[in-house]
Design an enzyme around this catalytic site. Sequence first.
Site, PDB file in Angstrom:
ATOM      1  N   HIS A 209       0.802  -1.231   0.000  1.00  9.69           N
ATOM      2  CA  HIS A 209       0.000   0.000   0.000  1.00  9.69           C
ATOM      3  C   HIS A 209       0.831   1.275   0.000  1.00  9.69           C
ATOM      4  O   HIS A 209       0.293   2.359  -0.092  1.00  9.69           O
ATOM      5  CB  HIS A 209      -0.938   0.026   1.210  1.00  9.69           C
TER       6      HIS A 209
HETATM    7  C1  UD1 Z   1      -2.004   5.015   6.038  1.00 11.98           C
HETATM    8  C2  UD1 Z   1      -0.702   5.441   6.704  1.00 11.98           C
HETATM    9  C3  UD1 Z   1       0.303   4.312   6.631  1.00 11.98           C
HETATM   10  C4  UD1 Z   1      -0.281   3.033   7.179  1.00 11.98           C
HETATM   11  C5  UD1 Z   1      -1.554   2.714   6.423  1.00 11.98           C
HETATM   12  C6  UD1 Z   1      -2.205   1.446   6.914  1.00 11.98           C
HETATM   13  C7  UD1 Z   1      -0.122   7.823   6.588  1.00 11.98           C
HETATM   14  C8  UD1 Z   1       0.805   8.780   5.958  1.00 11.98           C
HETATM   15  N1  UD1 Z   1      -0.102   6.589   6.059  1.00 11.98           N
HETATM   16  O1  UD1 Z   1      -1.747   4.880   4.634  1.00 11.98           O
HETATM   17  O2  UD1 Z   1       1.432   4.652   7.395  1.00 11.98           O
HETATM   18  O3  UD1 Z   1       0.657   1.984   7.013  1.00 11.98           O
HETATM   19  O4  UD1 Z   1      -2.467   3.803   6.596  1.00 11.98           O
HETATM   20  O5  UD1 Z   1      -3.322   1.133   6.129  1.00 11.98           O
HETATM   21  O6  UD1 Z   1      -0.815   8.153   7.524  1.00 11.98           O
HETATM   22  N2  UD1 Z   1      -9.105   4.997   1.842  1.00 11.98           N
HETATM   23  C9  UD1 Z   1     -10.307   4.329   1.674  1.00 11.98           C
HETATM   24  N3  UD1 Z   1     -10.935   3.869   2.778  1.00 11.98           N
HETATM   25  C10 UD1 Z   1     -10.428   4.043   4.022  1.00 11.98           C
HETATM   26  C11 UD1 Z   1      -9.211   4.728   4.159  1.00 11.98           C
HETATM   27  C12 UD1 Z   1      -8.555   5.192   3.062  1.00 11.98           C
HETATM   28  O7  UD1 Z   1     -10.802   4.149   0.577  1.00 11.98           O
HETATM   29  O8  UD1 Z   1     -11.054   3.602   5.003  1.00 11.98           O
HETATM   30  C13 UD1 Z   1      -8.409   5.513   0.650  1.00 11.98           C
HETATM   31  C14 UD1 Z   1      -8.302   7.020   0.704  1.00 11.98           C
HETATM   32  O9  UD1 Z   1      -9.384   7.620   0.108  1.00 11.98           O
HETATM   33  C15 UD1 Z   1      -7.016   7.288  -0.018  1.00 11.98           C
HETATM   34  C16 UD1 Z   1      -6.196   6.059   0.239  1.00 11.98           C
HETATM   35  O10 UD1 Z   1      -7.084   5.034   0.680  1.00 11.98           O
HETATM   36  O11 UD1 Z   1      -7.217   7.383  -1.395  1.00 11.98           O
HETATM   37  C17 UD1 Z   1      -5.107   6.303   1.224  1.00 11.98           C
HETATM   38  O12 UD1 Z   1      -5.572   6.537   2.543  1.00 11.98           O
HETATM   39  P1  UD1 Z   1      -4.669   7.287   3.630  1.00 11.98           P
HETATM   40  O13 UD1 Z   1      -5.293   7.181   4.952  1.00 11.98           O
HETATM   41  O14 UD1 Z   1      -4.290   8.618   3.143  1.00 11.98           O
HETATM   42  O15 UD1 Z   1      -3.289   6.501   3.662  1.00 11.98           O
HETATM   43  P2  UD1 Z   1      -2.933   4.954   3.579  1.00 11.98           P
HETATM   44  O16 UD1 Z   1      -2.347   4.700   2.245  1.00 11.98           O
HETATM   45  O17 UD1 Z   1      -4.053   4.088   4.040  1.00 11.98           O
END
Ligand code: UD1
Length: 402
Positions: A209
């Site tokens: 991820h």
């Molecule tokens: C985040 C953390 C990372 C951790 C990971 C575990 C930061 C910088 N990164 O990364 O350290 O290892 O979580 O999963 O804080 N999204 C969904 N549904 C959700 C959550 C997110 O669809 O419930 C999508 C968001 O819209 C976005 C993407 O996933 O497009 C990334 O989500 P984000 O929380 O920004 O970071 P992660 O890549 O999950």
Amino acid sequence: MGRRVVLSLVGTRPNFMKIAPIQAALARRPDEFEHALVHTGQHYDDEMSAVFLEELGVGDPDYELGIGSAPREEQIARVVERLPAVLREVAPDVVLVPGDVNSTLGGALAAAREGIALAHVEAGLRSFDPTMPEEANRMGADALSALLFTHSPEARDNLLREGAAPEQIHEVGNTMIDTLFAMRGRIAAAAAPQRHGLEPGRYVVVTLHRPALVDDDALLIETMEHLAALADEYEVMFPVHPRTRRALERLRAQPRQEALRLTPPLGYVEFLGLVADAAAVVTDSGGLQEETTALGVPCFTLRDNTERPITVELGTNTLLGLEPARLRDVPELLRRRADAPTKQPPLWDGRASERIAGVLARADLTLKPRSRLNAATLAALRYPLVPMNVCGAAAKSSTAAS
Ligand code: UD1
């Protein structure tokens, strides 16, 4: 002394496993602690959040900040904006933040701004890679913390090098492993491999991820091709993170996926059940490097560095680099390592949360953050810490505190 009020902040999937056993340990000492749980809403899908809170017995958070998806700085700024009202209502003696996600740093900055003692769980880890947002998040949280809870000796060394005082640092062990120990019975009972029609020891579990990998189309395609090749020898089970799912959907040329078993994100018990009986894990996750060490399952990490070197030195982890072509070596590496003995890092014994409760009960919460890093230094990292006004506020309160 009256009861200490502890406020814990969670936001993403890996935070829940780190805080759940601490919440339970505090609840076992009702004469000493009151506890409030705040969920930032950084992860908001049921499968990334609610499922975990339920399985781990955390229950509904007392407060939700609803920050949702947004660019990094915006997520942090939303926590800094929204948490103070909760802090004023709950009036905690100490704010507990776990890990290294955007919510962690937002919580740390908000606590600093309100002048409330901060404790960082999983302090002192360093990848020494300033391009990772997580590195700025963990350095920021450490720099603002009065209490630093570490889970490995090198974390202590890192903190001392940055100017933390020895009396701030408590080597307590790994609360994520507390959760693994506590859930072992349920994990085994769930018989996850059988339910997925997988033969123990004959399949590989994959999670990916990190932006460095999945936001780079060429790397992602190359990785998928090599995973498909690995599927000639092992079944490849790949629960796909939402960020990765979107990245895959965006690709113009669709890589070969039929050889892989792609699933939506899985719950904790089911996922750890698959990991526990896997031949190996391929990942870029931090937490999974630790869980595989605790379970004795070989782990191949698709990153150039790790902030968890103890999993390489003592444990089961092999750093492949951000080089998907090295996945070709996995079958041979597995044959060679066969039953290579691995050691458990000290204090990864299921009792870290009890130790944290012990420290929280008696710690001097007037200790001031001592790190030589301050918000301005952190802002100079490639990933800007937060918008300038928030940085200013954080800098002010850490100056006021010193
Ligand atoms: C985040 C953390 C990372 C951790 C990971 C575990 C930061 C910088 N990164 O990364 O350290 O290892 O979580 O999963 O804080 N999204 C969904 N549904 C959700 C959550 C997110 O669809 O419930 C999508 C968001 O819209 C976005 C993407 O996933 O497009 C990334 O989500 P984000 O929380 O920004 O970071 P992660 O890549 O999950």
